[in-house]
Write a protein that holds these residues in place. Sequence first.
Motif, mmCIF file in Angstrom:
data_model
loop_
_atom_site.group_PDB
_atom_site.id
_atom_site.type_symbol
_atom_site.label_atom_id
_atom_site.label_comp_id
_atom_site.label_asym_id
_atom_site.label_seq_id
_atom_site.Cartn_x
_atom_site.Cartn_y
_atom_site.Cartn_z
ATOM 1 N N GLU A 184 0.804 -1.229 0.000
ATOM 2 C CA GLU A 184 0.000 0.000 0.000
ATOM 3 C C GLU A 184 0.835 1.276 0.000
ATOM 4 O O GLU A 184 0.343 2.361 -0.249
ATOM 5 N N LYS A 185 2.130 1.137 0.271
ATOM 6 C CA LYS A 185 2.989 2.328 0.256
ATOM 7 C C LYS A 185 3.832 2.439 -1.005
ATOM 8 O O LYS A 185 4.604 3.370 -1.163
ATOM 9 N N VAL A 186 3.688 1.469 -1.886
ATOM 10 C CA VAL A 186 4.489 1.514 -3.116
ATOM 11 C C VAL A 186 3.987 2.662 -3.993
ATOM 12 O O VAL A 186 2.811 2.767 -4.308
ATOM 13 N N HIS A 187 4.904 3.539 -4.336
ATOM 14 C CA HIS A 187 4.562 4.687 -5.166
ATOM 15 C C HIS A 187 5.701 4.820 -6.155
ATOM 16 O O HIS A 187 6.817 5.133 -5.781
ATOM 17 N N PHE A 188 5.448 4.527 -7.375
ATOM 18 C CA PHE A 188 6.564 4.465 -8.301
ATOM 19 C C PHE A 188 6.162 4.811 -9.709
ATOM 20 O O PHE A 188 5.110 4.432 -10.165
ATOM 21 N N HIS A 189 7.052 5.528 -10.366
ATOM 22 C CA HIS A 189 6.755 5.901 -11.742
ATOM 23 C C HIS A 189 6.819 4.699 -12.657
ATOM 24 O O HIS A 189 6.253 4.697 -13.712
ATOM 25 N N GLU A 190 7.533 3.655 -12.227
ATOM 26 C CA GLU A 190 7.639 2.489 -13.096
ATOM 27 C C GLU A 190 6.258 2.001 -13.494
ATOM 28 O O GLU A 190 5.931 1.867 -14.657
ATOM 29 N N VAL A 191 5.446 1.677 -12.500
ATOM 30 C CA VAL A 191 4.114 1.178 -12.817
ATOM 31 C C VAL A 191 3.198 2.324 -13.174
ATOM 32 O O VAL A 191 2.235 2.170 -13.885
ATOM 33 N N GLY A 192 3.504 3.502 -12.683
ATOM 34 C CA GLY A 192 2.636 4.641 -12.937
ATOM 35 C C GLY A 192 2.766 5.187 -14.331
ATOM 36 O O GLY A 192 1.926 5.953 -14.783
ATOM 37 N N ALA A 193 3.818 4.812 -15.049
ATOM 38 C CA ALA A 193 4.006 5.342 -16.400
ATOM 39 C C ALA A 193 2.798 4.979 -17.253
ATOM 40 O O ALA A 193 2.311 3.859 -17.224
ATOM 41 N N ILE A 194 2.339 5.958 -18.004
ATOM 42 C CA ILE A 194 1.160 5.740 -18.841
ATOM 43 C C ILE A 194 1.334 4.553 -19.769
ATOM 44 O O ILE A 194 0.426 3.761 -19.980
ATOM 45 N N ASP A 195 2.527 4.401 -20.327
ATOM 46 C CA ASP A 195 2.704 3.305 -21.277
ATOM 47 C C ASP A 195 2.508 1.956 -20.625
ATOM 48 O O ASP A 195 1.952 1.036 -21.218
ATOM 49 N N SER A 196 2.957 1.789 -19.377
ATOM 50 C CA SER A 196 2.754 0.512 -18.695
ATOM 51 C C SER A 196 1.275 0.269 -18.412
ATOM 52 O O SER A 196 0.782 -0.851 -18.541
ATOM 53 N N ILE A 197 0.570 1.318 -18.023
ATOM 54 C CA ILE A 197 -0.867 1.192 -17.753
ATOM 55 C C ILE A 197 -1.590 0.751 -19.032
ATOM 56 O O ILE A 197 -2.403 -0.180 -19.023
ATOM 57 N N ILE A 198 -1.268 1.401 -20.142
ATOM 58 C CA ILE A 198 -1.911 1.055 -21.417
ATOM 59 C C ILE A 198 -1.535 -0.348 -21.862
ATOM 60 O O ILE A 198 -2.385 -1.133 -22.305
ATOM 61 N N ASP A 199 -0.233 -0.696 -21.757
ATOM 62 C CA ASP A 199 0.207 -2.026 -22.203
ATOM 63 C C ASP A 199 -0.480 -3.135 -21.416
ATOM 64 O O ASP A 199 -0.917 -4.143 -21.980
ATOM 65 N N ILE A 200 -0.571 -2.982 -20.107
ATOM 66 C CA ILE A 200 -1.139 -4.047 -19.271
ATOM 67 C C ILE A 200 -2.647 -4.149 -19.460
ATOM 68 O O ILE A 200 -3.194 -5.230 -19.713
ATOM 69 N N ILE A 201 -3.342 -3.030 -19.348
ATOM 70 C CA ILE A 201 -4.804 -3.079 -19.473
ATOM 71 C C ILE A 201 -5.199 -3.378 -20.918
ATOM 72 O O ILE A 201 -6.142 -4.131 -21.179
ATOM 73 N N GLY A 202 -4.438 -2.837 -21.874
ATOM 74 C CA GLY A 202 -4.714 -3.138 -23.285
ATOM 75 C C GLY A 202 -4.573 -4.623 -23.585
ATOM 76 O O GLY A 202 -5.399 -5.210 -24.294
ATOM 77 N N ALA A 203 -3.541 -5.253 -23.015
ATOM 78 C CA ALA A 203 -3.357 -6.700 -23.217
ATOM 79 C C ALA A 203 -4.539 -7.472 -22.633
ATOM 80 O O ALA A 203 -5.065 -8.408 -23.256
ATOM 81 N N ALA A 204 -4.991 -7.075 -21.440
ATOM 82 C CA ALA A 204 -6.134 -7.749 -20.807
ATOM 83 C C ALA A 204 -7.395 -7.595 -21.669
ATOM 84 O O ALA A 204 -8.162 -8.549 -21.861
ATOM 85 N N ILE A 205 -7.594 -6.398 -22.217
ATOM 86 C CA ILE A 205 -8.764 -6.143 -23.067
ATOM 87 C C ILE A 205 -8.734 -7.044 -24.306
ATOM 88 O O ILE A 205 -9.745 -7.652 -24.688
ATOM 89 N N LEU A 206 -7.580 -7.147 -24.945
ATOM 90 C CA LEU A 206 -7.481 -7.951 -26.176
ATOM 91 C C LEU A 206 -7.639 -9.447 -25.889
ATOM 92 O O LEU A 206 -8.282 -10.169 -26.667
ATOM 93 N N ILE A 207 -7.039 -9.913 -24.805
ATOM 94 C CA ILE A 207 -7.159 -11.338 -24.448
ATOM 95 C C ILE A 207 -8.630 -11.684 -24.196
ATOM 96 O O ILE A 207 -9.148 -12.708 -24.646
ATOM 97 N N ASP A 208 -9.323 -10.800 -23.493
ATOM 98 C CA ASP A 208 -10.747 -11.009 -23.229
ATOM 99 C C ASP A 208 -11.542 -10.945 -24.531
ATOM 100 O O ASP A 208 -12.421 -11.781 -24.787
ATOM 101 N N GLN A 209 -11.215 -9.968 -25.364
ATOM 102 C CA GLN A 209 -11.919 -9.782 -26.643
ATOM 103 C C GLN A 209 -11.810 -11.014 -27.530
ATOM 104 O O GLN A 209 -12.748 -11.373 -28.235
#
Length: 309
Positions: A184-209
């Motif tokens: 709960e205290k992890v705060h990091f640009h690594e995961v916060g980077a927009i590209d990582s958010i898009i890559d991960i959620i985008g992959a989940a969307i396509l796999i489901d699709q």
Amino acid sequence: MTTLYFDCFSGMSGDMVIGALLDAGADPVKMEAELKKLQIEEEYTLSWEKVVKNGITATKFDVKLTAEISHSHAHDHDHSHDHDHTHSHDHSHDHDHAHSHDHSHDHDHTHSHDHSHDHDHTHSHDHSHDHEHTHSHHHAHRSYKDIVEMIKVAGFNEEVTRMSLAIFKKIGEAEGHIHSMPLEKVHFHEVGAIDSIIDIIGAAILIDQMGITSIKSSPVPVGTGNIQIDHGVYPVPAPATLEMLKGVPIAKSDIRFELTTPTGAAIASVLADAFCSMPSMTIDAIGYGAGTKTFKDHPNVLRVVIGKE
């Protein structure tokens, strides 16, 4: 049962996963529409195009940060996507998203993408800026808690939400372990980077699709050599990547680059039910997702094979 097999002979990263799924027939327009539920579309633009890697035609998927575009490509600080850890890595792939394509990327998905940047042939932009990554991230850094909340309120279906949260939790726990802090205290640009958010959620969307019901993967090659991250020079694989690959068979590779990124490691370790050779199945679709780097004797692509077991 529809099975997705990650044949990751050149490692994997988030954008290579999306590129491969699009190449196999997933619908990028539907993915874009779903991603708008995150309400951060003003922070990025997406592009995808066909490129050729050592004789293999593949799809290259890129996330471009709006802040970067406005800061003029001249600086080349293109936050090497997916870089979950702001490292200067030489990043075999993708993410060194060093696309110095000065074409302001407003080709908002007409996707005719004629601008012949088969970045692979010209090699002009696979290497040039193997980012120094001083990373003056112009976008806000988001905490693990921020991202969880963003996913929960977006209104994705249950399966997309489940996959996305599980992948981010894997990354958050690994980073928390490495840096000795609770999740709960992890705060990091690594995961916060927009590209990582898009890559991960985008992959989940396509796999489901695509109606995937089972995911399997080959053993995962991680590469060798060193990378530079915020805290100094580290061996490949980076600490967080290795942490996420506990329990996952790693394949030996003599290629001196980071073949598997933290995002790629998280996707494989969370979603794959088994790590094995290609299963017996009737093949319906095959897709190749391109990384940015071009290797002399080795196609830098992720292959996905989709079929019925």
